[in-house]
Motif scaffolding. Sequence first.
Motif, mmCIF file in Angstrom:
data_model
loop_
_atom_site.group_PDB
_atom_site.id
_atom_site.type_symbol
_atom_site.label_atom_id
_atom_site.label_comp_id
_atom_site.label_asym_id
_atom_site.label_seq_id
_atom_site.Cartn_x
_atom_site.Cartn_y
_atom_site.Cartn_z
ATOM 1 N N ARG A 146 53.646 -24.078 52.593
ATOM 2 C CA ARG A 146 52.618 -23.998 53.612
ATOM 3 C C ARG A 146 53.086 -23.140 54.788
ATOM 4 O O ARG A 146 52.366 -22.308 55.324
ATOM 5 N N LEU A 147 54.336 -23.342 55.153
ATOM 6 C CA LEU A 147 54.937 -22.602 56.263
ATOM 7 C C LEU A 147 54.851 -21.101 56.013
ATOM 8 O O LEU A 147 54.593 -20.313 56.915
ATOM 9 N N VAL A 173 52.650 -19.347 54.528
ATOM 10 C CA VAL A 173 51.341 -18.721 54.729
ATOM 11 C C VAL A 173 50.710 -19.151 56.048
ATOM 12 O O VAL A 173 49.522 -18.962 56.266
ATOM 13 N N SER A 174 51.520 -19.747 56.923
ATOM 14 C CA SER A 174 51.023 -20.100 58.251
ATOM 15 C C SER A 174 51.270 -18.928 59.195
ATOM 16 O O SER A 174 51.912 -17.945 58.833
ATOM 17 N N TYR A 193 53.961 -15.692 58.661
ATOM 18 C CA TYR A 193 53.602 -14.279 58.735
ATOM 19 C C TYR A 193 54.374 -13.581 59.852
ATOM 20 O O TYR A 193 54.834 -12.449 59.691
#
Lengths: 249, 317
Positions: free
Chosen positions: B182-183, B185-186, B190
């Motif tokens: 998740r991190l 694509v947070s 980025y």
Amino acid sequence: MSLFSADGLFKHFGGLVAVDRVSFAVEPGEIHALIGPNGAGKTTLINLISGLLPLDAGRLVLDGADLTGLPPYQRVRRGLSRCFQVTSVFGADSVFDNLMLAVQARAGSSFRCLRRRAAEGSLRESALALAQKFGLDAALDRAAAILPHGDQRKLDVALALATRPKLLLLDEPLAGMGPEDSAQMVALLHRLRTETAILLVEHDMDAVFQLADRISVLDYGRVLASGDVASIRDHPEVQAVYLGTEASG
Amino acid sequence: MKRAPGWLARSLPWLLLLSLALFPLLAPSLDLDYYVGFIRHLLIVMMAATSLNFILGYGGMVALGHSGFVGVGAYTVVALVDGGVTSAWGAWLAAVAVAGAFAAVIGAVSLRTRGVYFLMITLAFSQMLHHLAVSLSAYGGDDGYSLHAPLLLGVGLDDAHPHVLYWVVLALAALLFTFSCRLAVSRFGYALRGIRDNETRMAALGYPIYRIKLAAFIGAGAVAGLAGALLASHNKFVSPSVMHWTESATLLVMVVIGGLGRRWGGPAGVALWLTLAEVLKLYTEYWRWPMGLLLVLIVFLAPKGVVSLFEGPRRAG
């Protein structure tokens, strides 16, 4: 009051004085062009103003805020943005991801780590609006590195504009462009002046004379002359060091 | 070109998790009891590798001192157990906090440098930690420290039960892996990759480069500390060798052969490395020779990591 003022900027590299007590101002809504021969210190000046190089002396004020000594990212937050002489984009990423990254910088915290960025609708909208404004909406899914040169330059400017600057520093936006791309970029910069004041470093004199409200001429790190387009065009010393055949021809 | 992965690719991680969860129950009937401990160890190293992959692969920070934080976590557990603490969760949480604090200090100094200097300075710090551990005579110095009393997990369970610890480790590893995906694509993920790819531009866009890198470094150090704490529970023994610089190097090689900056890179690299070592040890005492040859082969066949072999063609530009 001026939107931006640089006062007595000074920078030397060893024994070489690159920028020698340079002072000038940019008025709101103005395109201020900075011209001069190669090695005159134009890019150094841009780096000093954006904070990528530390000043030896001098003071920078933007819209009442003192920028001197602030790190680059805090200058951006106070309304200063720049693009680069050598195109500086995220080559491996798509145009869309490039724009998202630029938009994200301005919109709240980048320390968010639990929410998927793709789910943030407002970021997407801003990125798409930016793509539209720069005519990049057909290339959204393409990797930035494989865009034609002209489109890469547009993307570079788009990234700089995404931070919604009060003053935009453009370092030779027309470099290496063909006539068609150049004309598009000039038209684009014309439209941008309603959003931000621009400090334009450019070698293409036709473009400078079309766009600039005022011009400052830099030579050996000093400001040789500063004034409106007509006065610079006819300035004898400027013609001697720089315009030469270009102006008379 | 397909944008979303198929149902098989989507359900694969869940099937993997399910089979890992059932493994201790099936192992006795398959005569694979020994491998419950092996996989438990594997899962712990995966956590450390995933945290290293985060700063190395996503952040572009080539740190050669990651096992230092593993050691800090392990020795935090030792110190607490020695001081009479009996709660596993308390000890592990403290290990995370202490390792995070060490990472904050070490990162604050190291991140002022780049490239090979960053590598050298992180190596120097981890060597200092190693020597500190050797000099701690209260905790056995060079000989290490044995944890005799089990740490309590609540509801009548403790970390001495091999299956209970296995499931706790599996749950934590799964949780951590999900979080790291998740991190990535947070916003933070980025931003971190943007800094890796073009730091100057990121600064010009208004990103606080140093703070973002430091936050990533602290997070990775804290997770490595958790891995160290679990390793202490797993082995019931801690010695300074957990934080020897060769451990950092091994971790780094695991991440590289697995897939730098790829979500499955850490787990795949660890699984491949430890399994290869385990298999080769069955045949020869001199297992490092064939291991080295195999590694050369892997690097030639999959220069972007073994994970890259399973990726579909990249989305066309």
